[in-house]
Write an enzyme that holds these catalytic residues in place. Structure first.
Site, mmCIF file in Angstrom:
data_model
loop_
_atom_site.group_PDB
_atom_site.id
_atom_site.type_symbol
_atom_site.label_atom_id
_atom_site.label_comp_id
_atom_site.label_asym_id
_atom_site.label_seq_id
_atom_site.Cartn_x
_atom_site.Cartn_y
_atom_site.Cartn_z
ATOM 1 N N GLU A 415 -5.069 2.675 1.470
ATOM 2 C CA GLU A 415 -3.974 1.710 1.623
ATOM 3 C C GLU A 415 -4.401 0.310 1.191
ATOM 4 O OE1 GLU A 415 -1.076 2.817 2.159
ATOM 5 O OE2 GLU A 415 -1.798 4.846 2.611
ATOM 6 N N HIS A 418 -3.883 0.010 -2.543
ATOM 7 C CA HIS A 418 -2.489 -0.296 -2.897
ATOM 8 C C HIS A 418 -2.191 -1.782 -2.694
ATOM 9 C CE1 HIS A 418 -1.225 3.755 -3.657
ATOM 10 N NE2 HIS A 418 -1.432 4.182 -2.417
#
Length: 657
Positions: A415, A418
């Site tokens: 994450e 991202h």
């Protein structure tokens, strides 16, 4: 069920009692065998008899009734009785009535017809009329008093309301339009995405005009029997003529209004016959004055051209997704039903929900009220709306899912990849939240929230989306190596590949192919347009787009590997970070705790560590004898070892000599 069973048992007992009473005369008669009967006849002891088939009833000379049965037909019995002066009587044969004989002969056929009606009634849903109501309309009629919805209940589609206001004026006073030679549209087609309020707008028209409202779905016309749908269309318009002026609302009209000639069977197809009848009823040889047909669909591209021509659905009203002002109005309509705290502002919530439809906003308010109820609150707060929005966008939290420390670390790196790429590529949506708490089907989520309503995207934005999609996979590759990359990026790869292929085949962002549409309705390549060579060029162009943006994301994460590690640590510590924490990490400064961070656990862990240290440390003024004994023992052991070494060395010296 139990009451019915008891009732039938009572009826059976009563009938048995009655039959038993009727048959009591026979039980009072003494039964004798046929041999004794013949002896008594020869002895003159029988006075009279009554013969009924093989049964003989009579009286003896002493007036005692009796009954006997003939074991086999006896043709000489009557003459024998007459010779012995016995009075012989016969019984008339029972005559069956004409109706009873017809019933007995036709009973099997009636039984078959009843079974057929039963099954056909079930096939038709048990509606009124049963099997004989195939051609009856299934439209539900709502009178003018039953509809309470008005234009005040419809928000977020001001232009659509303006287009249909004159329908209300026409239904209330049609003479105003007829004086000037005007003709109100006979059909209104409401077009828009699901959940934008098409059905609600149609109800509001009927509620404002105070006229009967017929509601039916497009699938209700179609049956497995050819001609049934057309019959239902005729019946629906006949009922509407009796209630004119009125409104007929057909929801999901694309179920019956698809283009003709595309299905099997040609003109004999049931759906096409239904469509033909609808075309005739709306604008055929006979007019339907005072009947306004309103239909709703989210796929106007598949409707038949004859259905959209002037005279039928000659006005299309677009009910699109609401803008920020429309979302504010919709939220105010739904918020009237729940108690709110002072910090809840519809304006702020509208800015934070771009792309939400009217149904989504209604669901948002409902979920916020449910969150408040779970917390035993009396009012709904801003935090409840925040949790409701996160649940709708990212899914429900799955805190019961057990994740190992290794899985948590891998998800945090994924994450973080991202988020970092999203902050560094141009023209990408701002980050709202990054979490490693499992939500829905995902182990972690990086949520982006557009700053405003977005109508279209340019090439830079699309390529940035591809780079961000691969950021999670690249982060895993940098940390664990290419052989340790997990399958968690499958959805990211699917999303990036779809964007790249659409850029080449639909949006004209390929220099080699140019602005040419190469796909059909479902996104598949058009076989009559795309050759084998063109297909290879498409694959090459898609590969170039993906490789270029993959390399860009790889370089961005490689240059900022320190931020990647820091964001991973922040995610493991806080589990969820907001845009403020992401900005701190990108600026390489100390990360501030999230606004909703509860540091009680952190304080408790520090206290536990401190108490552990205090327990191992000796108190002031006292000597830790245990520790001293351990030191003395250690020293003694060292002395012993030294002596043993000296002994060994002296023995070695002796051996050497």
């Amino acid at each position: 069920m139990a009451k019915n069973l008891i009732l039938w048992l009572v009826i059976a007992v009563v009938l048995m009692s009655l039959f038993q009473g009727f048959g009591s005369d026979d039980t009072q008669k003494s039964q004798i065998d046929y041999t004794s009967f013949n002896k008594e006849v020869s002895q003159g002891l029988i006075q009279q008899v009554q013969i009924n088939g093989q049964e003989i009833k009579g009286l003896k000379s002493n007036q005692t009734p009796f009954v006997t049965y003939i074991p086999a037909p006896d043709l000489d019995l009557v003459n024998y009785l007459i010779k012995n002066d016995v009075k012989v009587e016969g019984t008339a044969p029972e005559e069956q009535s004409f109706l009873a004989s017809i019933f007995v002969s036709w009973f099997p056929m009636l039984l078959l017809i009843g079974v057929w009606i039963f099954f056909m009634r079930n096939m038709q849903g048990g509606g009124k009329g049963g099997a004989m109501s195939f051609g009856k309309s299934k439209a539900k009629l709502m009178s003018e008093d039953q509809i309470k919805t008005t234009f005040a209940d419809v928000a977020g589609c001001d232009e659509a309301k303006e287009d249909v206001v004159e329908l209300v004026d026409y239904l209330k006073d049609s003479s105003k339009f007829q004086k000037l030679g005007g003709r109100i549209p006979t059909g209104i087609l409401l077009v828009g995405p699901p959940g934008t309020g098409k059905t609600l707008l149609a109800k509001a028209i009927a509620g404002e005009a105070k006229v009967p409202f017929f509601s039916i779905s497009g699938s209700d016309f179609v049956e497995m029997f050819v001609g049934v749908g057309a019959s239902r269309v005729r019946d629906m318009f006949e009922q509407a003529k009796k209630s004119a002026p009125c409104i007929i609302f057909i929801d999901e009209i694309d179920a019956v209004g698809r283009q003709r000639g595309a299905g099997m069977g040609g003109g004999n197809d049931e759906r096409e016959q239904t469509l033909n009848q609808m075309l005739v009823e709306m604008d055929g040889f006979e007019g339907n004055e005072g009947i306004i047909v309103i239909a709703a669909t989210n796929r106007p591209d598949v409707l038949d051209a004859a259905l959209l021509r002037p005279g039928r659905f000659d006005r299309q009203v677009v009910v699109g997704l609401p803008d920020v002002r429309g979302r504010e109005q919709i939220l105010k309509v739904h918020m009237r039903k729940i108690p709110l705290e002072e910090d809840v502002k519809a304006t702020v919530l509208a800015r934070g929900t771009p792309g939400f439809s009217g149904a989504d906003l209604a669901n948002l308010v409902n979920e916020a009220a449910l969150f408040a109820a779970r917390g035993n609150k009396r009012t709904v707060s801003k935090e409840d709306f925040e949790q409701a929005r996160d649940k709708i966008l990212m899914g429900s939290e799955r805190r019961s899912l057990v994740m190992t420390p290794k899985d948590k670390e891998s998800t945090a790196y994924h994450e973080a990849g991202h988020a970092i790429v999203a902050k560094l590529v141009p023209q990408h949506h701002p980050i709202h939240k990054v979490t490693i708490i499992p939500r829905g089907r995902a182990l972690g989520v990086t949520q982006f929230l557009p700053e405003g309503d977005q109508i279209s995207q340019n090439k830079d934005e699309l390529e940035s989306s591809i780079s961000v999609a691969y950021g999670g996979r690249i982060a895993e590759e940098l940390i664990y190596g290419a052989q340790k990359v997990s399958t968690g990026a499958s959805q990211d790869i699917k999303q990036a590949s779809a964007i790249a292929r659409a850029m080449v085949t639909e949006w004209g962002f390929s220099e080699k192919l140019g602005p040419i549409l190469l796909t059909g309705e479902q996104g598949n390549l058009r076989s009559n347009v795309v050759s084998h060579e063109t297909g290879k060029i498409i694959d090459d162009e898609v590969k170039i787009l993906i490789d270029t943006n993959y390399k860009r994301a790889y370089k961005l994460l490689t240059d900022n590997i320190d931020i990647l590690h820091a964001m991973k640590e922040a995610l493991i510590k806080y589990e969820t970070i907001d845009t403020d924490q992401v900005d701190d990490l990108m600026a390489r400064v100390t990360v501030r705790p999230p606004s909703d961070w509860d540091n009680e656990k952190e304080v408790e862990s520090i206290k536990e560590k401190k108490s552990t240290i205090d327990m191992t440390r000796p108190a002031k003024g006292k000597v830790d004898t245990t520790k001293k004994e351990k030191v003395d023992t250690t020293k003694a052991q060292d002395v012993t070892d030294a002596e043993q070494k000296q002994d060994v060395s002296s023995e070695d010296e002796k051996d050497n000599k």
